[in-house]
Design a protein around this motif. Sequence first.
Motif, PDB file in Angstrom:
ATOM      1  N   GLU A 122       3.623   1.865  -1.496  1.00  0.00           N
ATOM      2  CA  GLU A 122       3.931   1.725  -2.812  1.00  0.00           C
ATOM      3  C   GLU A 122       2.869   2.535  -3.713  1.00  0.00           C
ATOM      4  O   GLU A 122       3.105   3.376  -4.427  1.00  0.00           O
ATOM      5  N   ALA A 123       1.584   2.155  -3.304  1.00  0.00           N
ATOM      6  CA  ALA A 123       0.450   2.908  -4.049  1.00  0.00           C
ATOM      7  C   ALA A 123       0.398   4.275  -3.657  1.00  0.00           C
ATOM      8  O   ALA A 123      -0.133   5.025  -4.459  1.00  0.00           O
ATOM      9  N   LEU A 124       0.541   4.461  -2.532  1.00  0.00           N
ATOM     10  CA  LEU A 124       0.641   5.872  -1.962  1.00  0.00           C
ATOM     11  C   LEU A 124       1.473   6.612  -2.378  1.00  0.00           C
ATOM     12  O   LEU A 124       1.622   7.960  -2.579  1.00  0.00           O
ATOM     13  N   MET A 125       2.970   6.138  -2.804  1.00  0.00           N
ATOM     14  CA  MET A 125       3.986   6.728  -3.327  1.00  0.00           C
ATOM     15  C   MET A 125       3.535   7.530  -4.693  1.00  0.00           C
ATOM     16  O   MET A 125       4.039   8.578  -4.770  1.00  0.00           O
ATOM     17  N   VAL A 126       2.662   6.959  -5.317  1.00  0.00           N
ATOM     18  CA  VAL A 126       2.392   7.462  -6.512  1.00  0.00           C
ATOM     19  C   VAL A 126       1.171   8.733  -6.449  1.00  0.00           C
ATOM     20  O   VAL A 126       1.159   9.644  -7.059  1.00  0.00           O
ATOM     21  N   SER A 127       0.741   8.484  -5.071  1.00  0.00           N
ATOM     22  CA  SER A 127      -0.112   9.724  -4.788  1.00  0.00           C
ATOM     23  C   SER A 127       0.451  11.014  -4.700  1.00  0.00           C
ATOM     24  O   SER A 127       1.587  11.177  -4.249  1.00  0.00           O
ATOM     25  N   PRO A 128      -0.310  12.087  -4.568  1.00  0.00           N
ATOM     26  CA  PRO A 128       0.456  13.542  -4.533  1.00  0.00           C
ATOM     27  C   PRO A 128       0.848  13.837  -2.818  1.00  0.00           C
ATOM     28  O   PRO A 128       1.240  14.883  -2.596  1.00  0.00           O
ATOM     29  N   LEU A 129       0.608  12.718  -1.807  1.00  0.00           N
ATOM     30  CA  LEU A 129       0.936  12.803  -0.702  1.00  0.00           C
ATOM     31  C   LEU A 129       2.456  13.226  -0.621  1.00  0.00           C
ATOM     32  O   LEU A 129       3.134  12.381  -1.149  1.00  0.00           O
TER      33      LEU A 129
ATOM     34  N   THR B 145       0.746  -1.184   0.016  1.00  0.00           N
ATOM     35  CA  THR B 145       0.153   0.020  -0.062  1.00  0.00           C
ATOM     36  C   THR B 145       0.744   1.245  -0.070  1.00  0.00           C
ATOM     37  O   THR B 145       0.496   2.248  -0.505  1.00  0.00           O
TER      38      THR B 145
ATOM     39  N   MET C  87       9.355   9.187  -0.502  1.00  0.00           N
ATOM     40  CA  MET C  87       8.350   8.460  -1.189  1.00  0.00           C
ATOM     41  C   MET C  87       8.858   7.947  -2.464  1.00  0.00           C
ATOM     42  O   MET C  87       8.402   8.329  -3.555  1.00  0.00           O
ATOM     43  N   LYS C  88       9.826   7.146  -2.330  1.00  0.00           N
ATOM     44  CA  LYS C  88      10.682   6.438  -3.232  1.00  0.00           C
ATOM     45  C   LYS C  88      11.271   5.413  -2.953  1.00  0.00           C
ATOM     46  O   LYS C  88      11.381   5.270  -1.968  1.00  0.00           O
ATOM     47  N   LEU C  89      11.189   4.196  -3.948  1.00  0.00           N
ATOM     48  CA  LEU C  89      12.014   2.970  -3.560  1.00  0.00           C
ATOM     49  C   LEU C  89      13.353   2.978  -3.964  1.00  0.00           C
ATOM     50  O   LEU C  89      13.918   3.901  -4.975  1.00  0.00           O
TER      51      LEU C  89
END
Lengths: 305, 370
Positions: free
Chosen positions: B207-214, B205, B367-369
């Motif tokens: 990783e999914a949030l990383m793509v969000s503007p958060l 989840t 917010m990166k891997l």
Amino acid sequence: MNERVIATNITKSFRSTKALDDVSFSVNEGELFGFIGPDGAGKSTLFRILTTVMNADSGDALVDGFHLKDEIAIRSRVGYMPGKFSLYPDLSVQENLEFFAKVFGTTVQENYSIIKEIYVQLEPFKDRRAGKLSGGMKQKLALCCALIHKPRVLFLDEPTTGVDPVSRREFWEMLGRLKQSGLTILVSTPYMDEASRCDRVALIQKGKILDIDPPGVITKKFPLHVIAVKSDNMQKLRKDILKVEDAESVYGFGEFLHITMKKENSSTEKIESLLKQQGHQHIEVKIIEAGIEDCFMHLMEHNKN
Amino acid sequence: MNRRRFFGFLQKEFRHIFRDRRTMLILFGMPIVQILLFGFAITNEIKNVNVAVLDMAHDDVSRDITNRILSSEYFHLYQNLHSEKEIEAAFKSGKVKEVIVFENNLAKNIYSKNIGNIQLIGDATDPNTANTIVAYTRAILLNYQQELNKGSKPPAIIQTEVRMWFNEELKGVYLFVPGVMTIIMMLVSAMMTSISLAREKETGTLEALMVSPLKSWQVILGKVIPYLVLSFSITLLTLGLSMFVFHVPIRGNIFLLLGEVLLFVITALSFGILISSIAPNQMAAMLISMMGLMLPTIILSGYIFPIDNMPVPLQVISNIIPARWFISMLRDIMLKGAGWSVVWKDTCVLAFMAVVFLFLASRRFKMKLR
């Protein structure tokens, strides 16, 4: 053609292993583009780089017209379902969806039309916790969550892994309908049989793209002849089959062995009698059309040399 | 829009916490159980303790004292001894916790020499209880001595010889309260936060949030605030319980105390985020916080074992443990009534640690891997 994703020479290494080796391709608007390859081929890494979750070592891409450097722009334009994505099991179906809507700065009402067709199936269970849904339902909910902010490009990393065959088919049908609404979809899968659902597929292995074409074209391009063989003693068959004249390579495919032949005019009778001599019973030999899987194996073999 | 995003995230975090009833029960139940245990079960208060008396004097003073000791609700005469040889046997029976020895000619010595000797022998296999029993006995003796000296001109002294070192500061529940509070705060702040972030990593989840503007600070803050609220309310509960049930004093300024609590929670929280940025999954996060946080906190913070009694290398290591500074401050403020002038140094150390952890955590958590 309007290109939504253009990747050029993307390379990424983890320590000494090359996860992606000079990958280039482009995906058109409204296209359902599949990445087919075994685990560890680099599919997930590629998706992570294209969604700006990970940085590439070199190379660049244009996602919906923006360079990878432009993270914020890309992130608000793509929908991404990570490979191991499994929602929040302690939140209800509705809460999960609302959470992703809020985080992406929208509301469920605003973009309901996009997910409506999928969400109506989930609606009876909207107060159920996501952890208690069946695998297929979870997948649908995850897809809704990835779509709720109205993305222009959708990245689905192995969405059907671990999902039952019926739900898998349903899922692909949903993707087909989404595509018709103009959404560009990039999907990865280790299942070769799903390739036929895509407009075009890229066969990927060890970080390299082996071939990109519509699935029908790939199988037609395949120059060799495939024969499926089955008998009562499969272990012995594996050894004996190599004695067949013109046999190039042998792979197990379910209950059959697929033999790729060097020449096209080899006869099934010849093989059958040879196997009978070796003491096999209940022998079945038939000429089949090469599938994506056969092509993949062949390309892999070819690529090694 | 941005605020809505953040509050959406915050709401989700609170939902996670309140949905997980079992964890909530443990988190709120644990301090209550621990405080009650330390307060009641592991109490140093005594009642009906079996004592043995070896009366070599057999005079009115020795009889008087024996009666006084036994008439209190604390002591019960288990047996009379007749020689010093019997003392060891009495202890070995396991029933006798204290032996009171009156010297020969006790009354005579008191009246003529103004000095009488009484020996108190405690069963030091349980040093805490033994200390307390001896202290109670001494209090009764002291009382007797004062009454004896009413009217008599040269004051008589009853000397007690105690056969064990008496730690005067050992006052049961008082000392445990700061320790329990610290452990709970560490647990809630560091461990729960790191597990909660590691869970999002594990389930994809995050990783999914990383793509969000958060933004990454929004995720961190969203994770931190609920646990800040949680551990702060648990701390208040612990404090209230110890104040109203066990009358543990808060002699210093309550706001100073709460301020220090807040500082410590922030330190622990940033440590938790640091852990979760290293740990790939929940199991690893739990192990790291157990091994790297809980154990050193329990062992090296002075919660159970006094730091002064440790070997020098361990004393040096204890300096880098945040809980060590926090517990010492808590004890100063709560029990000694110390003010800012006393605790500012410890506060600075803790604040420095908080800044370092926060800096490292915010640097590591992106917010990166990788």
